[in-house]
Design a protein around this motif. Structure first.
Motif: not given
Length: 441
Positions: A385-407
């Motif tokens: 299984v290929l596992t890819v993980e991206i971690i940033d130290n930003g302010r947070g509060g990201a939502d995949s349902g608000r147009g981030t492209g992750l959907t």
């Protein structure tokens, strides 16, 4: 010819040489004929909604409206819709079953039982009590709203077509606007024509995909297929989705290669010729300024074309694999990125590509919205299984349902049996994690 034995436009999209078959043009015909059906359907649908339209005008009118009148007209409108919509939906559904033959070789089964010898009363009773009739009423609403995506398709085709034919219609005295700029000579319009030719296959794939989605929904609502048949088709789709993803990825690579080796090389040659012409022309010649402008526009277009090609499929991913491609993303990022990617072997191309684009989208979102000062990217293979993980130290509060492209990336991961998750509490950190099963060798 490839694609001749495909039964649906979905199946044909997964075959090599899809663009050389008749399926893209059948899909285009299906999409462009949908607004005609929508326009014809809108007339009886408007008639059925007249009581509710009357209520709207009474509410916004100067005279007050009594509660009893509201209840009476609303109930009358509901009764009119319930009584009249099946009579409108039945002929529309039959037309749509015939129109589905454009994107599906197999005919759509008839969902209604025969009512011979029962007269009009028996016919109406049977039709109004059959689930298939009310599915057709639902489709009546679907086809009424389908004009919106079809309008987007028409504008897309208009844009691509304008780019392609721009060298043929441009006139020196009447500059032509092409979105990215204005052109007044054939030499200025030629780079845009090359860009239009490169975008044409992408547009045909998008249109075919839209036709396939509409056709799948139409068949689900308009057919009389049994639950066993639908379940069998679902299993077949599940088994073939990985092949479709692989074929689409191969087509993306072919488009990238054609643009890189074809349109880009021609554009470089054009820039060289324009540069030589600019050097050789006297400074006070009438066309010197136009040639200089064309030279600068061609260089700008070359930069945009290179970014476009890189977005389709990065060359580093094909040649050197995922670790090198992720390092290239880190070098291009405005935020410092640490990459930890040591893979014992190269995963399948579809998995490798999906992992790359998850990282690319996550880095783009983090740089634009998170305010992070450091990003960590890791990729590893464990238990196939290929596992890819991206971690940033930003302010947070990201939502995949608000147009981030992750959907869209989550859908792409699901197509090859993978998963994508997002954790982003207020205050951070934000973690994007994707897992993709690697097919055994």
């Amino acid at each position: 010819m490839p694609g001749r034995n495909a039964r649906t436009i979905w199946e044909s999209m997964g075959l090599r040489g899809f663009l050389l078959t008749s399926w893209p043009w059948r899909g285009l015909s299906y999409v462009l004929s949908t607004p005609i059906v929508s326009a014809l359907v809108s007339v009886p649908v408007t008639v059925l909604c007249l009581p509710w339209l009357y209520l709207v005008f009474r509410f916004i009118g100067p005279q007050p409206i009594a509660l009893g009148e509201v209840v009476l007209v609303a109930l009358g409108g509901l009764a009119l819709v319930v009584a009249g919509s099946p009579l409108v939906a039945l002929p529309v559904a039959q037309v749509e079953r015939l129109r589905l033959r454009l994107i599906r070789a197999d005919p759509v089964s008839w969902p209604h039982a025969t009512t011979r010898g029962r007269g009009w009363i028996g016919w109406l009773h049977r039709r109004y009590t059959e689930p298939g009739t009310w599915r057709e009423v639902v489709y009546l609403l679907v086809v009424s709203l389908a004009v919106l995506p079809c309008a987007v398709v028409f504008l897309t085709l208009l844009m691509v077509g304008s780019l392609v034919i721009s060298p043929l219609v441009v006139e020196p005295d009447a500059p032509l606007a092409l979105g990215l700029g204005r052109v007044s000579t054939v030499s200025e319009a030629l780079p845009y024509a090359l860009l239009g030719l490169g975008l044409l296959p992408v547009a045909l794939y998008l249109i075919s995909g839209l036709a396939g989605l509409h056709g799948a929904l139409a068949r689900r609502l308009l057919s009389g297929a049994s639950d066993d048949e639908l379940r069998s088709e679902l299993v077949e789709i599940s088994q073939s989705r990985e092949r479709l993803v692989n074929a689409f990825e191969a087509e993306r690579r072919r488009i990238e290669r054609d643009l890189h080796d074809g349109a880009q090389q021609r554009l470089v040659s054009l820039i060289l010729q324009l540069g030589l012409a600019k050097v050789e022309m006297p400074p006070d010649a009438p066309g010197t300024e136009s040639v200089a402008n064309a030279h600068e526009q061609a260089k700008l277009l070359l930069t945009e074309l290179r970014e476009f090609i890189h977005g389709i499929h990065p060359q580093a991913l094909s040649d050197l694999g995922l670790p090198a491609a992720l390092q290239e993303l880190a070098d291009r990022s405005a935020t410092p990125v640490k990459v930890d990617c040591t893979l014992p072997e190269r995963p399948p191309s579809a998995v490798e590509s999906a992992g790359y684009f998850v990282v690319a989208e996550a880095l783009s979102n983090s740089s634009k919205h998170s305010g992070a000062t450091e990003i960590q990217v890791s990729a590893k293979i464990k238990r196939n299984v290929l596992t890819v993980e991206i971690i940033d130290n930003g302010r947070g509060g990201a939502d995949s349902g608000r147009g981030t492209g992750l959907t869209g990336l989550a859908d792409r991961a699901a197509a090859i049996g993978g998963t994508l998750s997002l954790s982003s509490p207020i205050g951070g950190p934000t973690t994007v994690r994707a897992e993709f099963p690697c097919s055994p060798k």
